[in-house]
Design an enzyme around this catalytic site. Sequence first.
Site, short mmCIF file in Angstrom:
data_model
loop_
_atom_site.label_atom_id
_atom_site.label_comp_id
_atom_site.label_asym_id
_atom_site.label_seq_id
_atom_site.Cartn_x
_atom_site.Cartn_y
_atom_site.Cartn_z
N GLU A 24 1.03 -1.20 -0.07
CA GLU A 24 0.06 0.07 0.06
C GLU A 24 0.71 1.31 0.24
OE1 GLU A 24 -2.49 -0.83 3.40
OE2 GLU A 24 -3.02 -2.75 2.67
N SER A 54 -5.92 -3.91 0.86
CA SER A 54 -6.50 -5.43 0.63
C SER A 54 -5.29 -6.43 1.22
CB SER A 54 -6.65 -5.92 -0.58
OG SER A 54 -7.68 -4.71 -1.12
N GLU A 55 -5.10 -6.22 2.56
CA GLU A 55 -3.95 -7.14 2.83
C GLU A 55 -4.05 -8.79 2.70
OE1 GLU A 55 -5.45 -4.94 4.68
OE2 GLU A 55 -3.86 -3.46 5.07
N PHE A 78 1.93 -2.16 8.77
CA PHE A 78 2.28 -2.37 10.34
C PHE A 78 2.14 -3.77 10.62
CE2 PHE A 78 1.27 2.19 10.04
CZ PHE A 78 2.17 2.74 10.93
N ASP A 80 0.89 -4.96 13.06
CA ASP A 80 -0.49 -5.29 13.46
C ASP A 80 -1.47 -5.59 12.37
OD1 ASP A 80 -0.29 -3.51 16.00
OD2 ASP A 80 1.14 -2.78 14.34
N HIS A 124 -1.05 -0.14 16.33
CA HIS A 124 0.21 0.01 15.42
C HIS A 124 1.45 -0.11 16.04
CE1 HIS A 124 -3.44 1.99 13.13
NE2 HIS A 124 -2.42 2.04 12.13
#
Lengths: 319, 319, 320, 320
Positions: A24, A54-55, A78, A80, A124
């Site tokens: 991203e 869209s991980e 991140f 997370d 984060h």
Amino acid sequence: MVQAINRALAEALAEDPAVILLGEDIGAAGGPFGATRGLQQRFGPDRVRDTPISEAAIMGAAVGAALTGLRPVAEIMFMDFVTLAMDALVNQAAKARFMFGGQRGVPLVLRTPHGGGLSAGPQHSQCLEAWLCHVPGLKVVCPATPADAYALLRSAIADPDPVVVVENKALYAMKGEVPDAPEPIPIGRARIVRPGRDATIVAYGAAVHWATDAASLLAAEGIEAEVLDLRSLQPWDEAAVLESLSRTHRLVVAHEAVEAFGVGAEIAARMADAGFDELDGPILRVGAPFTPVPFARELEAAYRPDAARIAAAVRRTLD
Amino acid sequence: MVQAINRALAEALAEDPAVILLGEDIGAAGGPFGATRGLQQRFGPDRVRDTPISEAAIMGAAVGAALTGLRPVAEIMFMDFVTLAMDALVNQAAKARFMFGGQRGVPLVLRTPHGGGLSAGPQHSQCLEAWLCHVPGLKVVCPATPADAYALLRSAIADPDPVVVVENKALYAMKGEVPDAPEPIPIGRARIVRPGRDATIVAYGAAVHWATDAASLLAAEGIEAEVLDLRSLQPWDEAAVLESLSRTHRLVVAHEAVEAFGVGAEIAARMADAGFDELDGPILRVGAPFTPVPFARELEAAYRPDAARIAAAVRRTLD
Amino acid sequence: MTRMADPLALLRTMLLIREAEMALARLFADGEVPGFIHLSVGQEAVAAGVCSALGPQDSVASTHRGHGHAIARGVALDGFFAEVLGRASGVCGGRGGSMHVADLNRGMLGANGIVGAGAPIALGAALAHRIRGTGGVAVAFFGDGALAEGALHESLNLAAIWRLPLLLVCENNGWAEFSRSDTQVAATLSAWSAAYGVPHAEVDGNDAAAVAAAAAEAVEALRRGEGPRVLEARTHRWRGHFEGDPQRYRDAEDAARAAGHDPIARSRAALLAAGVAESALHAAEAEARDAVAAAIAGARAAPAAEWADARHGAYAPAES
Amino acid sequence: MTRMADPLALLRTMLLIREAEMALARLFADGEVPGFIHLSVGQEAVAAGVCSALGPQDSVASTHRGHGHAIARGVALDGFFAEVLGRASGVCGGRGGSMHVADLNRGMLGANGIVGAGAPIALGAALAHRIRGTGGVAVAFFGDGALAEGALHESLNLAAIWRLPLLLVCENNGWAEFSRSDTQVAATLSAWSAAYGVPHAEVDGNDAAAVAAAAAEAVEALRRGEGPRVLEARTHRWRGHFEGDPQRYRDAEDAARAAGHDPIARSRAALLAAGVAESALHAAEAEARDAVAAAIAGARAAPAAEWADARHGAYAPAES
Ligand SMILES: Cc1ncc(C[n+]2csc(CCOP(=O)(O)OP(=O)(O)O)c2C)c(N)n1
Ligand SMILES: Cc1ncc(C[n+]2csc(CCOP(=O)(O)OP(=O)(O)O)c2C)c(N)n1
Ligand SMILES: [Mg+2]
Ligand SMILES: [Mg+2]
């Protein structure tokens, strides 16, 4: 450190047309932390590819691309957010070589930053590498210096299996030499940062610096702590830890991640078995307490491990 | 065990209108393993709710519902699929109480089966509980018997915080008494399954049975192993393990999950610290080797830990 | 111009799938198949038709119900049966089983135990084809129930944005496990595709020739660089969700209706009508039967998978 | 009949948000705000308008850009500023910060650092309202970039299937971080909603009265049990993605254009045209300024958050 990462990516892109980057805002914008700055301009939007938010699909696409002849280097902004990409990482990437009977590996890299210190708050700042170390088929590395960030990333990209490169956010701004012709660093090999004979401190990532600071504090008290930087967490360098322990007979393991069920647990557990005869004192761990990472500066400062806590642990195991 | 789970769910639904169940095919079809059989007929499709194949949304919806007055009990059909629900579980459910300053908890339960033995293959057999134990804000339990499955599930549903109930698939068919008026089992308390004085075997889930079998094998050799069933993995009963260790001075930790970076690592690491003075031998772990769970019967049989391996570990630590 | 699939070749593929799966049903009932298996009996026309439109360079990501895709993609029956029976000679060394049959050299990226997971993998394969300039395309099969997974949505969006050569093939059999999929998914596939600007075609999934034609058309568009496509094949699941499924949730009527749409009978009838000799069809049937019988015999005779071979299989062997 | 929002109240809410965020911008530049903050300056009409349609029983799940939602939902300014500045008196005790402002007693289920995560949470809240029979509804705010997340798709589908009282509000500001969202999402929101059979309305997100009316209409439909709705508000992000963002990716023109659509100026002009005295507007402005100044003073004076209070905060205190 960000420059070292950038250089590793640029060289890998230049050397091997199969290498692509995706993530991203890594392209036009150069990445949220600047790690990919200039690469899209240089290698084009096809190979340095901005993705939507869209991980799951980013990671899944990396798996498919890696099975079809590319060497994708994906970024998840991140650590997370790997929560959203775990299926592709764990059920697909990690298992493909084994469950397909060794037909082919999945030569992908996931770069993702962990760690606190920026008041980035509970979603984060997490250090979730222990999860990934528990997954057969994945490798995990975590550099502590710019030179290591360069070399470990090159090794990760060259590796025939999926490698997660965990980068510590707070170290991104760290300055440091990367030699013109750097030595490769094999995955799975630790390094002695500071030798010592009284106790061994095993650390990785940002904690390496706290550990060396702790060693300095202790040196003033006449305690010579040896500091080992694991560099790789999966596989990790059991032989090096054992070797150091067999000289110092005391062990402290430190990391920024939550202590409970963290990476340190595995190191400690192995040494409580393979290293048992060498131990002259309890194995101590220094990690974060069992809460989410708090936001406020004072809270986060109290929460994060530091040199003082590591030094205290060394003193306690020497007691 | 499935009947015990069913009874716990039925009673919770009957006692508290805030309890609802949601999951894939848990309603009309009674659940893939039959754990929810008859409940939709009895409590209606509103409270026993069939969902589409949307694990992320199931888990997220459970969080929102729990923040809005319900006590959802979500089912994820195989623990392997929690990879798809990790954001809601880890970043939302686990953190809400802390990161919202203690305003409210998230009283949800996630039921999910782990474990092999059914040749279900690499994506339907994993034991991923160590991940969840590493997440501050979650609790994790894992019953070894029908009675415990009943009581731990009741405790989980009553708990003000999110609890993951890990059920071992291979134990679903296990028969066993649940008393008419069962004693509650508090989360965080272990139980001594079999007393012994020579070594302590700590286990949970299916491994409890392998451990008791190992103890029987060892008893024939004159070794009296004490078997502890952790029942809860997060929090786990450190006091009970320490107490046992202080009598036996030898420790083996056994589970079905992959050994490396597994739950056993934390137990061993804590005991290598808090229990160090009690240890007369190395701490040994018995877990699965570092590969995905293989499919073929012979492979899976070789892969899974068993009584023989646990007994061998006990012998080794007594050496 | 769209290449015409050879109707007899389509029938042959379907016969092979049917024979193989009915044999597996028997083997399963006899306890010879470890784990659980999901059969695609009744849905053979989709696998046969779609794969007839593909070349060797193309990639296919499959599902838990993937036997047909593997066979249609040309995975050798010997390795296929040996895999599903857990033998050392299985195409995956017996480590994966029914839900993970893969043959990467044939672009078969694997059956998949995770509903919806094939779509992003195929997306990545499509990306690789594009970047490497192979001219290849990628296909992801998925079920009507899988549309509820976020992965489908993310994949279609990415493919659309990037105009990748990705064909998403929905095998719409009306069921998602034990539930009617129309109780689970609010969107029609045509409206869903249209929302992303992706062309959608619907085809009778029991008509292999129609599937083949629709797939060929779509694949040609992909090869021309026109971006992704969605192909929806309506078909029927004849058997339970998995073998051994008592199907309490399904009335006999539905199962009977399903069997009324036999793609093999249909293809057979069409071939006869087109003047193919019945003997040729018998020959094809015998061939399928014999091939399956031989593969089963081979698998039975093959040694069991050995842990010593598998235990270091999670990683590439260390270079030395 | 749709309840009319009080235009002066809408302006008051927007003024409060604007004042609060511009103050935060200054505080951030001065290094007084830890971490990073995402301002909704320019987008105030969406928060004000949507929240004006809600009652105290309703639930709101917000985003990383959530200050406006919190303030419009009535979260006390004192607790809000103390939170964003990390003080003990923060509404979350300084443990969450900007990205996690929540006030559960006001149905504010929290800002959220995970893009797309609010939608399934609001879905669950809508489910709870339905099952508990509270008559309440749930709102999820999300950005145009968030539509790329699978969670949005899963949530809309579930809400549609279950006909839940869920309003999905897209704050379409054209940007997803440093990228134009139209390079990231292939679907229009209207076509996307239609695919699931969910009514979609688009509204000028810079017109608070229009947003309020559209939201009120949607919320009434939700309360009548008509199933979920999607409301798309086109608006503008005036500032960077986060404070300190140099916005190299954005030309000055775009930023200028954004500032040409000031919802506050618009609302102000409309009120004047409707005969409201300028003095009343000045009073409202002064009120907002004073309230923000007081809250900041309070937050500054408040003690720092203390670890001793937080360290056992992950779980409910053990009963004893
Ligand atoms: C992520 C995930 N969730 C749930 C399951 C369990 N499961 C296997 S198949 C299936 C139904 C799939 O329906 P559909 O996609 O229509 O495929 P079909 O079985 O009809 O071929 C489910 C829920 C799974 N394997 N993976
Ligand atoms: C899961 C996840 N992925 C990525 C991010 C990083 N991120 C924060 S905001 C943002 C862009 C969001 O765009 P949009 O939804 O349009 O909201 P806007 O910022 O425009 O209000 C991104 C990518 C995140 N916080 N969470
Ligand atoms: Mg189906
Ligand atoms: Mg936006």
